[in-house]
Design a protein around this motif. Structure first.
Motif, PDB file in Angstrom:
ATOM      1  N   VAL A   1      12.772   1.324   8.460  1.00  0.00           N
ATOM      2  CA  VAL A   1      12.806   1.438   7.005  1.00  0.00           C
ATOM      3  C   VAL A   1      13.812   0.400   6.519  1.00  0.00           C
ATOM      4  CG1 VAL A   1      13.271   2.913   5.014  1.00  0.00           C
ATOM      5  CG2 VAL A   1      12.253   3.890   7.091  1.00  0.00           C
ATOM      6  N   TYR A   2      13.286  -0.688   5.938  1.00  0.00           N
ATOM      7  CA  TYR A   2      14.162  -1.759   5.480  1.00  0.00           C
ATOM      8  C   TYR A   2      14.879  -1.350   4.201  1.00  0.00           C
ATOM      9  CZ  TYR A   2      11.839  -4.864   8.813  1.00  0.00           C
ATOM     10  OH  TYR A   2      11.355  -5.442   9.971  1.00  0.00           O
ATOM     11  N   GLN A   3      15.913  -2.090   3.881  1.00  0.00           N
ATOM     12  CA  GLN A   3      16.731  -1.767   2.717  1.00  0.00           C
ATOM     13  C   GLN A   3      15.930  -1.847   1.418  1.00  0.00           C
ATOM     14  OE1 GLN A   3      20.483  -3.749   2.867  1.00  0.00           O
ATOM     15  NE2 GLN A   3      21.209  -2.952   0.924  1.00  0.00           N
ATOM     16  N   ASP A   4      14.924  -2.733   1.362  1.00  0.00           N
ATOM     17  CA  ASP A   4      14.127  -2.849   0.133  1.00  0.00           C
ATOM     18  C   ASP A   4      13.012  -1.803   0.051  1.00  0.00           C
ATOM     19  OD1 ASP A   4      12.240  -3.731   1.930  1.00  0.00           O
ATOM     20  OD2 ASP A   4      12.111  -5.765   1.140  1.00  0.00           O
ATOM     21  N   LEU A   5      12.866  -0.983   1.106  1.00  0.00           N
ATOM     22  CA  LEU A   5      11.948   0.159   1.171  1.00  0.00           C
ATOM     23  C   LEU A   5      10.465  -0.212   1.225  1.00  0.00           C
ATOM     24  CD1 LEU A   5      13.633   2.681  -1.296  1.00  0.00           C
ATOM     25  CD2 LEU A   5      14.043   2.330   1.147  1.00  0.00           C
ATOM     26  N   ALA A   6      10.064  -1.343   0.637  1.00  0.00           N
ATOM     27  CA  ALA A   6       8.664  -1.796   0.664  1.00  0.00           C
ATOM     28  C   ALA A   6       7.714  -0.746   0.099  1.00  0.00           C
ATOM     29  CB  ALA A   6       8.259  -2.166   2.096  1.00  0.00           C
ATOM     30  N   LEU A   7       8.076  -0.181  -1.051  1.00  0.00           N
ATOM     31  CA  LEU A   7       7.218   0.783  -1.739  1.00  0.00           C
ATOM     32  C   LEU A   7       6.513   0.111  -2.914  1.00  0.00           C
ATOM     33  CD1 LEU A   7       9.642   3.866  -1.880  1.00  0.00           C
ATOM     34  CD2 LEU A   7       7.756   3.498  -0.274  1.00  0.00           C
ATOM     35  N   CYS A   8       5.333   0.630  -3.265  1.00  0.00           N
ATOM     36  CA  CYS A   8       4.586   0.127  -4.424  1.00  0.00           C
ATOM     37  C   CYS A   8       4.864   1.038  -5.609  1.00  0.00           C
ATOM     38  CB  CYS A   8       3.092   0.085  -4.117  1.00  0.00           C
ATOM     39  SG  CYS A   8       2.662  -1.052  -2.798  1.00  0.00           S
ATOM     40  N   GLU A   9       5.606   0.538  -6.587  1.00  0.00           N
ATOM     41  CA  GLU A   9       6.042   1.373  -7.696  1.00  0.00           C
ATOM     42  C   GLU A   9       4.888   1.826  -8.588  1.00  0.00           C
ATOM     43  OE1 GLU A   9       9.257  -0.259  -9.887  1.00  0.00           O
ATOM     44  OE2 GLU A   9      10.612  -0.358  -8.165  1.00  0.00           O
ATOM     45  N   ASN A  10       3.793   1.089  -8.606  1.00  0.00           N
ATOM     46  CA  ASN A  10       2.670   1.460  -9.466  1.00  0.00           C
ATOM     47  C   ASN A  10       1.767   2.523  -8.842  1.00  0.00           C
ATOM     48  OD1 ASN A  10       1.924  -0.565  -7.546  1.00  0.00           O
ATOM     49  ND2 ASN A  10      -0.017  -0.801  -8.623  1.00  0.00           N
ATOM     50  N   LEU A  11       2.020   2.892  -7.569  1.00  0.00           N
ATOM     51  CA  LEU A  11       1.232   3.906  -6.886  1.00  0.00           C
ATOM     52  C   LEU A  11       2.013   5.215  -6.805  1.00  0.00           C
ATOM     53  CD1 LEU A  11      -0.243   1.839  -3.920  1.00  0.00           C
ATOM     54  CD2 LEU A  11      -1.288   2.318  -6.139  1.00  0.00           C
ATOM     55  N   ASP A  12       1.300   6.319  -6.597  1.00  0.00           N
ATOM     56  CA  ASP A  12       1.988   7.599  -6.473  1.00  0.00           C
ATOM     57  C   ASP A  12       2.513   7.790  -5.055  1.00  0.00           C
ATOM     58  OD1 ASP A  12      -0.185   8.418  -4.913  1.00  0.00           O
ATOM     59  OD2 ASP A  12      -1.171   9.434  -6.577  1.00  0.00           O
ATOM     60  N   VAL A  13       3.199   8.922  -4.858  1.00  0.00           N
ATOM     61  CA  VAL A  13       3.820   9.197  -3.560  1.00  0.00           C
ATOM     62  C   VAL A  13       2.774   9.252  -2.457  1.00  0.00           C
ATOM     63  CG1 VAL A  13       5.122  10.914  -2.244  1.00  0.00           C
ATOM     64  CG2 VAL A  13       5.767  10.400  -4.606  1.00  0.00           C
ATOM     65  N   ALA A  14       1.678   9.974  -2.689  1.00  0.00           N
ATOM     66  CA  ALA A  14       0.641  10.127  -1.675  1.00  0.00           C
ATOM     67  C   ALA A  14       0.076   8.779  -1.246  1.00  0.00           C
ATOM     68  CB  ALA A  14      -0.472  11.030  -2.200  1.00  0.00           C
ATOM     69  N   ALA A  15      -0.194   7.901  -2.207  1.00  0.00           N
ATOM     70  CA  ALA A  15      -0.748   6.583  -1.884  1.00  0.00           C
ATOM     71  C   ALA A  15       0.245   5.752  -1.082  1.00  0.00           C
ATOM     72  CB  ALA A  15      -1.147   5.855  -3.161  1.00  0.00           C
ATOM     73  N   ASN A  16       1.532   5.843  -1.424  1.00  0.00           N
ATOM     74  CA  ASN A  16       2.546   5.096  -0.684  1.00  0.00           C
ATOM     75  C   ASN A  16       2.680   5.595   0.750  1.00  0.00           C
ATOM     76  OD1 ASN A  16       4.494   2.967  -2.036  1.00  0.00           O
ATOM     77  ND2 ASN A  16       3.808   4.353  -3.662  1.00  0.00           N
ATOM     78  N   LEU A  17       2.552   6.887   0.947  1.00  0.00           N
ATOM     79  CA  LEU A  17       2.692   7.442   2.290  1.00  0.00           C
ATOM     80  C   LEU A  17       1.501   7.100   3.181  1.00  0.00           C
ATOM     81  CD1 LEU A  17       4.303  10.920   1.564  1.00  0.00           C
ATOM     82  CD2 LEU A  17       5.356   8.946   2.639  1.00  0.00           C
ATOM     83  N   SER A  18       0.376   6.724   2.596  1.00  0.00           N
ATOM     84  CA  SER A  18      -0.803   6.345   3.374  1.00  0.00           C
ATOM     85  C   SER A  18      -1.084   4.853   3.321  1.00  0.00           C
ATOM     86  CB  SER A  18      -2.038   7.105   2.861  1.00  0.00           C
ATOM     87  OG  SER A  18      -1.943   8.477   3.143  1.00  0.00           O
ATOM     88  N   LEU A  19      -0.163   4.099   2.757  1.00  0.00           N
ATOM     89  CA  LEU A  19      -0.386   2.673   2.543  1.00  0.00           C
ATOM     90  C   LEU A  19      -0.729   1.965   3.848  1.00  0.00           C
ATOM     91  CD1 LEU A  19      -0.228   1.048  -0.092  1.00  0.00           C
ATOM     92  CD2 LEU A  19       2.045   0.286   0.607  1.00  0.00           C
ATOM     93  N   GLY A  20      -1.893   1.305   3.864  1.00  0.00           N
ATOM     94  CA  GLY A  20      -2.330   0.590   5.054  1.00  0.00           C
ATOM     95  C   GLY A  20      -3.102   1.453   6.029  1.00  0.00           C
ATOM     96  N   ALA A  21      -3.090   2.778   5.834  1.00  0.00           N
ATOM     97  CA  ALA A  21      -3.828   3.697   6.720  1.00  0.00           C
ATOM     98  C   ALA A  21      -4.471   4.793   5.889  1.00  0.00           C
ATOM     99  CB  ALA A  21      -2.881   4.284   7.762  1.00  0.00           C
ATOM    100  N   GLU A  22      -5.065   4.397   4.771  1.00  0.00           N
ATOM    101  CA  GLU A  22      -5.639   5.359   3.836  1.00  0.00           C
ATOM    102  C   GLU A  22      -6.847   6.077   4.444  1.00  0.00           C
ATOM    103  OE1 GLU A  22      -3.772   1.992   1.494  1.00  0.00           O
ATOM    104  OE2 GLU A  22      -5.091   2.209   3.243  1.00  0.00           O
ATOM    105  N   PRO A  23      -6.896   7.403   4.352  1.00  0.00           N
ATOM    106  CA  PRO A  23      -8.074   8.130   4.839  1.00  0.00           C
ATOM    107  C   PRO A  23      -9.269   7.884   3.922  1.00  0.00           C
ATOM    108  CG  PRO A  23      -6.558   9.641   3.744  1.00  0.00           C
ATOM    109  CD  PRO A  23      -5.867   8.308   3.808  1.00  0.00           C
ATOM    110  N   VAL A  24     -10.454   7.788   4.505  1.00  0.00           N
ATOM    111  CA  VAL A  24     -11.677   7.578   3.720  1.00  0.00           C
ATOM    112  C   VAL A  24     -12.609   8.767   3.916  1.00  0.00           C
ATOM    113  CG1 VAL A  24     -11.519   5.063   3.794  1.00  0.00           C
ATOM    114  CG2 VAL A  24     -12.726   6.271   5.619  1.00  0.00           C
ATOM    115  N   LYS A  25     -13.514   8.933   2.971  1.00  0.00           N
ATOM    116  CA  LYS A  25     -14.427  10.071   3.019  1.00  0.00           C
ATOM    117  C   LYS A  25     -15.473   9.905   4.115  1.00  0.00           C
ATOM    118  CE  LYS A  25     -13.988  11.444  -1.824  1.00  0.00           C
ATOM    119  NZ  LYS A  25     -14.693  11.667  -3.108  1.00  0.00           N
ATOM    120  N   ASN A  26     -15.817  11.044   4.735  1.00  0.00           N
ATOM    121  CA  ASN A  26     -16.867  11.040   5.750  1.00  0.00           C
ATOM    122  C   ASN A  26     -18.228  10.872   5.076  1.00  0.00           C
ATOM    123  OD1 ASN A  26     -15.018  11.539   7.849  1.00  0.00           O
ATOM    124  ND2 ASN A  26     -15.062  13.743   7.441  1.00  0.00           N
TER     125      ASN A  26
END
Length: 276
Positions: free
Chosen positions: A101-126
């Motif tokens: 976890v770098y000091q700049d956190l690398a979070l996307c401020e325009n996205l919500d918490v859930a989207a940030n926690l799945s960033l790059g590994a987003e689940p998709v619908k079956n």
């Protein structure tokens, strides 16, 4: 893997302790004419917070980036649970359960918490297998469940909803989200680079509590900070670097802040005992 050749006159590395989860031996890293890391040995156990300290330019951030695969070591060996492993890229580190976890956190401020926690590994619908994965619709419910599980695991109580936009959260809450994202990848090693920098007293306390919970969940935690009070609050051991090399590793309960500062700024005599 980085070369494991030994520099002429270099002392042999100490044996890896039986409890070490992640360990490195004889790490060298050069940037042109700058020898940033010189024969560094380092290790951390599961269920332990290892503080990594040193003055500016001591090599702390470089070592963290080598462990995370962001920099490739010029020489040295990596071990996980005593077995040699290869860490030559961030993908290698992630596959081994090593997260930073770098000091700049690398979070996307325009996205919500859930989207940030799945960033790059987003689940998709079956049921959309006929489309390439990038074109399949996101599974918002699965993303929300995944986020809530990660937040609950760290017992983050200040966050009201995983649908809150990150841009409207406090510094402490953002730090908690960045740590939760690292934990949510099934990591066993979490490295934190100055996690309480620029935070107020109350937010700092929240983050330190999360660091302690990482230890309780059997993670191996590496904690970089210049704040001695925080270091002595959360760490079990302290490794001191100076001018790119090891000074000593101490049990936190057997040392005080003044002695750590002396080791950081003056180093130790060759005859001084390593208190690890």
């Amino acid at each position: 893997m980085a070369s494991n050749k030994q520099t002429v006159g270099q002392q042999s590395a100490p044996p890896i302790s039986a409890t070490a989860h992640l360990s490195v031996r004889g790490i060298h890293k050069r940037f042109g004419g700058v020898h940033a890391l010189q024969n560094v040995d380092f290790e951390v156990a599961r269920g332990e917070v290892m503080a990594l300290v040193g003055d500016n330019g001591a090599g702390k951030s470089t070592l963290m980036k080598v462990l995370a695969g962001a920099h490739r070591a010029d020489e040295g060996q990596f071990f996980l649970d005593g077995k040699p492993v290869n860490v030559a890229s961030p993908n290698d580190a992630t596959a081994l359960g090593i997260q930073i976890v770098y000091q700049d956190l690398a979070l996307c401020e325009n996205l919500d918490v859930a989207a940030n926690l799945s960033l790059g590994a987003e689940p998709v619908k079956n049921g959309w297998g006929f489309l390439p994965r990038l074109l399949r619709p996101l599974d918002d419910l699965a993303m929300e469940v995944k986020a809530k599980q990660a937040i609950d695991r760290l017992e983050v109580r200040t966050l009201q909803s995983v649908r809150a936009k990150v841009g409207g959260l406090s510094g402490g809450q953002r730090q908690a989200i960045a740590i939760a994202r690292a934990v949510g990848t099934q990591s066993s090693v979490v490295m934190l680079d100055e996690p309480t920098a620029a935070l107020g007293v109350a937010q700092t306390k929240q983050v330190l509590e999360i660091v302690k919970r990482l230890r309780d969940t059997n993670h191996a935690v590496i904690y970089i900070s210049h704040n001695m009070r925080d270091i002595f609050d959360v760490s079990d051991r302290i490794t001191v670097l100076r001018h790119g090399g090891n000074v000593a590793t101490y049990q936190t309960s057997q040392i005080n802040a003044d002695e750590i500062v002396v080791a950081m700024t003056r180093g130790l005599d060759k005859e001084a005992d390593n208190a690890a």
